[in-house]
Write a protein that holds these residues in place. Sequence first.
Motif, mmCIF file in Angstrom:
data_model
loop_
_atom_site.group_PDB
_atom_site.id
_atom_site.type_symbol
_atom_site.label_atom_id
_atom_site.label_comp_id
_atom_site.label_asym_id
_atom_site.label_seq_id
_atom_site.Cartn_x
_atom_site.Cartn_y
_atom_site.Cartn_z
ATOM 1 N N PHE A 170 0.874 -1.179 0.000
ATOM 2 C CA PHE A 170 0.000 0.000 0.000
ATOM 3 C C PHE A 170 0.911 1.229 0.000
ATOM 4 C CE2 PHE A 170 -2.474 3.373 1.916
ATOM 5 C CZ PHE A 170 -3.710 3.230 1.300
ATOM 6 N N LEU A 171 0.727 2.098 -1.008
ATOM 7 C CA LEU A 171 1.506 3.340 -1.050
ATOM 8 C C LEU A 171 0.676 4.447 -0.428
ATOM 9 C CD1 LEU A 171 3.386 3.734 -4.489
ATOM 10 C CD2 LEU A 171 4.248 2.898 -2.304
ATOM 11 N N ALA A 172 1.138 4.923 0.716
ATOM 12 C CA ALA A 172 0.442 6.032 1.386
ATOM 13 C C ALA A 172 1.039 7.342 0.854
ATOM 14 C CB ALA A 172 0.643 5.923 2.889
ATOM 15 N N VAL A 173 0.167 8.288 0.512
ATOM 16 C CA VAL A 173 0.657 9.531 -0.100
ATOM 17 C C VAL A 173 0.548 10.664 0.923
ATOM 18 C CG1 VAL A 173 0.437 11.076 -2.088
ATOM 19 C CG2 VAL A 173 -0.156 8.655 -2.321
ATOM 20 N N TYR A 174 1.696 11.310 1.197
ATOM 21 C CA TYR A 174 1.771 12.333 2.243
ATOM 22 C C TYR A 174 0.882 13.540 1.925
ATOM 23 C CZ TYR A 174 3.871 15.668 5.498
ATOM 24 O OH TYR A 174 4.069 16.588 6.471
ATOM 25 N N SER A 175 1.041 14.078 0.690
ATOM 26 C CA SER A 175 0.172 15.206 0.302
ATOM 27 C C SER A 175 0.022 15.223 -1.218
ATOM 28 C CB SER A 175 0.783 16.533 0.775
ATOM 29 O OG SER A 175 1.856 16.877 -0.099
ATOM 30 N N ASP A 176 -0.849 16.087 -1.707
ATOM 31 C CA ASP A 176 -1.098 16.140 -3.157
ATOM 32 C C ASP A 176 0.156 16.490 -3.956
ATOM 33 O OD1 ASP A 176 -3.578 15.215 -3.289
ATOM 34 O OD2 ASP A 176 -4.595 17.180 -3.292
ATOM 35 N N GLU A 177 1.131 17.159 -3.277
ATOM 36 C CA GLU A 177 2.377 17.551 -3.964
ATOM 37 C C GLU A 177 3.140 16.318 -4.479
ATOM 38 O OE1 GLU A 177 4.460 20.808 -2.522
ATOM 39 O OE2 GLU A 177 2.455 21.685 -2.739
ATOM 40 N N GLU A 178 3.030 15.182 -3.732
ATOM 41 C CA GLU A 178 3.811 13.992 -4.111
ATOM 42 C C GLU A 178 2.986 13.013 -4.956
ATOM 43 O OE1 GLU A 178 3.546 14.771 -0.704
ATOM 44 O OE2 GLU A 178 5.361 15.991 -0.839
ATOM 45 N N ARG A 179 1.725 13.372 -5.224
ATOM 46 C CA ARG A 179 0.831 12.412 -5.867
ATOM 47 C C ARG A 179 1.329 11.948 -7.234
ATOM 48 N NH1 ARG A 179 -3.473 10.141 -4.311
ATOM 49 N NH2 ARG A 179 -3.553 11.428 -2.472
ATOM 50 N N THR A 180 1.753 12.881 -8.100
ATOM 51 C CA THR A 180 2.194 12.480 -9.445
ATOM 52 C C THR A 180 3.390 11.544 -9.333
ATOM 53 O OG1 THR A 180 1.632 14.715 -10.031
ATOM 54 C CG2 THR A 180 2.719 13.424 -11.723
ATOM 55 N N PHE A 181 4.339 11.897 -8.458
ATOM 56 C CA PHE A 181 5.507 11.035 -8.259
ATOM 57 C C PHE A 181 5.052 9.640 -7.801
ATOM 58 C CE2 PHE A 181 8.607 9.099 -5.460
ATOM 59 C CZ PHE A 181 9.741 9.088 -6.252
ATOM 60 N N ALA A 182 4.127 9.615 -6.839
ATOM 61 C CA ALA A 182 3.665 8.345 -6.263
ATOM 62 C C ALA A 182 2.939 7.483 -7.304
ATOM 63 C CB ALA A 182 2.753 8.622 -5.073
ATOM 64 N N VAL A 183 2.109 8.137 -8.144
ATOM 65 C CA VAL A 183 1.366 7.375 -9.174
ATOM 66 C C VAL A 183 2.361 6.747 -10.151
ATOM 67 C CG1 VAL A 183 -0.210 7.607 -11.156
ATOM 68 C CG2 VAL A 183 -0.796 8.661 -8.962
ATOM 69 N N ASN A 184 3.395 7.528 -10.553
ATOM 70 C CA ASN A 184 4.395 6.979 -11.479
ATOM 71 C C ASN A 184 5.192 5.843 -10.836
ATOM 72 O OD1 ASN A 184 3.647 8.677 -13.504
ATOM 73 N ND2 ASN A 184 5.170 10.251 -13.003
ATOM 74 N N ILE A 201 -6.178 6.716 -2.878
ATOM 75 C CA ILE A 201 -6.909 7.603 -3.790
ATOM 76 C C ILE A 201 -8.006 8.356 -3.024
ATOM 77 C CG2 ILE A 201 -6.505 6.539 -6.065
ATOM 78 C CD1 ILE A 201 -8.988 4.855 -5.656
ATOM 79 N N THR A 202 -7.912 8.302 -1.696
ATOM 80 C CA THR A 202 -8.952 8.973 -0.909
ATOM 81 C C THR A 202 -8.550 10.399 -0.529
ATOM 82 O OG1 THR A 202 -8.041 8.275 1.216
ATOM 83 C CG2 THR A 202 -9.614 6.774 0.166
ATOM 84 N N GLY A 203 -7.227 10.667 -0.476
ATOM 85 C CA GLY A 203 -6.747 11.986 -0.040
ATOM 86 C C GLY A 203 -6.868 12.184 1.461
ATOM 87 N N LYS A 204 -7.133 11.104 2.199
ATOM 88 C CA LYS A 204 -7.251 11.214 3.667
ATOM 89 C C LYS A 204 -5.864 11.395 4.282
ATOM 90 C CE LYS A 204 -11.521 8.803 4.284
ATOM 91 N NZ LYS A 204 -12.198 7.545 4.453
ATOM 92 N N ASN A 205 -5.817 11.788 5.601
ATOM 93 C CA ASN A 205 -4.504 11.994 6.204
ATOM 94 C C ASN A 205 -3.778 10.659 6.410
ATOM 95 O OD1 ASN A 205 -5.229 10.822 8.671
ATOM 96 N ND2 ASN A 205 -6.115 12.749 9.385
ATOM 97 N N LEU A 206 -2.450 10.744 6.672
ATOM 98 C CA LEU A 206 -1.610 9.539 6.723
ATOM 99 C C LEU A 206 -2.099 8.507 7.722
ATOM 100 C CD1 LEU A 206 2.198 10.355 6.457
ATOM 101 C CD2 LEU A 206 0.702 9.207 4.837
#
Length: 439
Positions: free
Chosen positions: A344-358, A374-379
Motif C-alpha cells: 500500500f503506497l500512502a501519499v503524504y500530500s497532493d504535492e507527491e501524488r504524481t511522483f507516487a502514481v508513477n 486515492i482517498t486523499g485522507k490523512n496519513l
Amino acid sequence: MTLSKKPLKGMRELTPAEKRVEDYIVGKLREAGAVYGFEEYETPVLEPLELFLAKSGNELAVKQSYNFPDKGGRKLIMRPELTPSLARMVAAAGELIYPVKWMSFPVCYRYERPQRGRVREFMQFNLDILGVSGLDAELEVFLVLRRIMNSLGASPGQYIIRYSSRRLASEILSSCGMTEEEMAQAYAVIDKKDKLKPDEWEELVRETVKNERNADTVMKFASCSDPDSSWLRETAGGSEAYDELVKFSGMLKYAGITEAQFDAGVVRGLDYYTGIVFEVSDTGSKNRRAICGGGRYDNLVGMFGGQKVTGVGFGLGLLTLELFLKTYDLIPGGISGKHPVDIFLAVYSDEERTFAVNLAEKLRNAGVSVEIDITGKNLSKQFKIADRKLIGYVAVIGPVEAASGRITLKNMISGTETECEVSEVPGILIEGNLCEEAN
Ligand code: HAM
C-alpha cells in the motif's frame, strides 16, 4: 418499497475473502487434473431442456431444475450438471484424439431445498476420461481423487471413496425378473439407504419393490460391503460384472488406494451409469452430503447417433469439499484474510501524488501489486485502511522520498522497516514471503 438486501435463496454470492478460499480449492483441483494431463473446456449454462430430459432423467431435469420457455418459446434449462453437455460436445466433435481427458468448473443450478451442503447455485469440478473401456480409466480417476484429497491435507481416515457396480446391480436385479422401470425405482431407493434410518429404509424398499423376494434381494445386495461375501459370490459369481468388480478391487489394493471401499449401497441417482460407480464422503457425521460422485457411462455419447464413445468421470461439489475442509481445519490460515495486494503506497500530500502514481506504475511493471491511496485522507487514516485490509507492506511517499527516489518499506506484521531503491522491492517482498512461510 425497499429492495431486499438478500440474493435469491440458495444462490451463490461470495465476498472477496470467501472467493479467495474457493480460488485456493480450485487451484488445487486444477493442479491435480493437470498433472494427469487433463485439459480444460467450457459448455453453456443455458441448454435445451430435451438434452437433460433424455440424459439425466426426470428427477433432475424436471423436478430439480430451473427450466422455462425463452422468448422464442424454446424450452430451456439452467444446467443442473455437466455430463450431458460433455457427451454432446464429444459426439459433435469430428477429430478428437482419444483418450479424451477433460476437466471443467461449471456453475450448476438445481431447484433443491437449501440445507448444509445443498444449495441452488453451486460450482462443480468435473473430470472425465472418454474413449477407454478398460478399468485403467477408473483407476486413474481414483488416483486423481486421492491426489486431490492429499494435496488439500486430508488424511485417509477422514474420507472414504465408496464404490460399487451399476452393471452388477442391474445383472442381479434383472435376473430376478425385474423390469427396467422396476430397477430404476430400486436404484432410487438404494440411493436413499444412507439418508434414512434402517427400519424406515426397509419399509421404503418393501413399499417400492412390491414382490417380497425381489425386495429381499434389493436389501441383501445393498448391504454388501465385501466383493467376496458369500451371498454375492453365490448370487453373481462367474458373471462378467462380478469378475469386473473383483478385478477392480484388486487393482485398487495393488495401487494402495486404501481410502476406497466396496459398498453396494452406492448406485448413484443418475440414469446413465453403466459400470463402476462411486462417491467420496466424509467419514465423520458432520457432512452427510457426498463431496463427489461419478462413474462409468458407456452409452451417453452414442445416444446422439454416430460413434459410441465410452466414458468415466466425476462431479465434485466445491461447497461440499469446502465444508469438509473446514470441518477438519484444513483451510490454511490467512487465505481468507490476507489481502492479495503486495504494497500500500500512502501519499503524504497532493504535492507527491504524481511522483507516487508513477512509482506505483513502475512497481506494477516489475510484477509487484500496488494499491495507492486515492482517498486523499490523512496519513494516519491511510495506515488504518492498509491495516484493516491486512496488506503486508506500507510505504509512505513524502517529500523526502520524492526527492531521493528511495522508499522505506514497512512490514505491517513485524513492524520492521527497510529503506531501498525501487528496483530492490521485488526481492525484499520475495524474501519477506519466504520468511512468513517458514514461520
Ligand atoms: P451428482 O452426484 O449429481 O453427479 O453431483 C456431483 C456432486 O456435485 C455431488 O456429490 C455434490 O458434491 C455436488 N452437488 C450436487 N448437487 C448439489 C447442490 N444442490 N448443492 C451443492 N452441491 C451439489 C453429477 O452431477 C454427475 N454429472 C457427475 C459425473 C461427471 N458423472 C460422470 N461424470
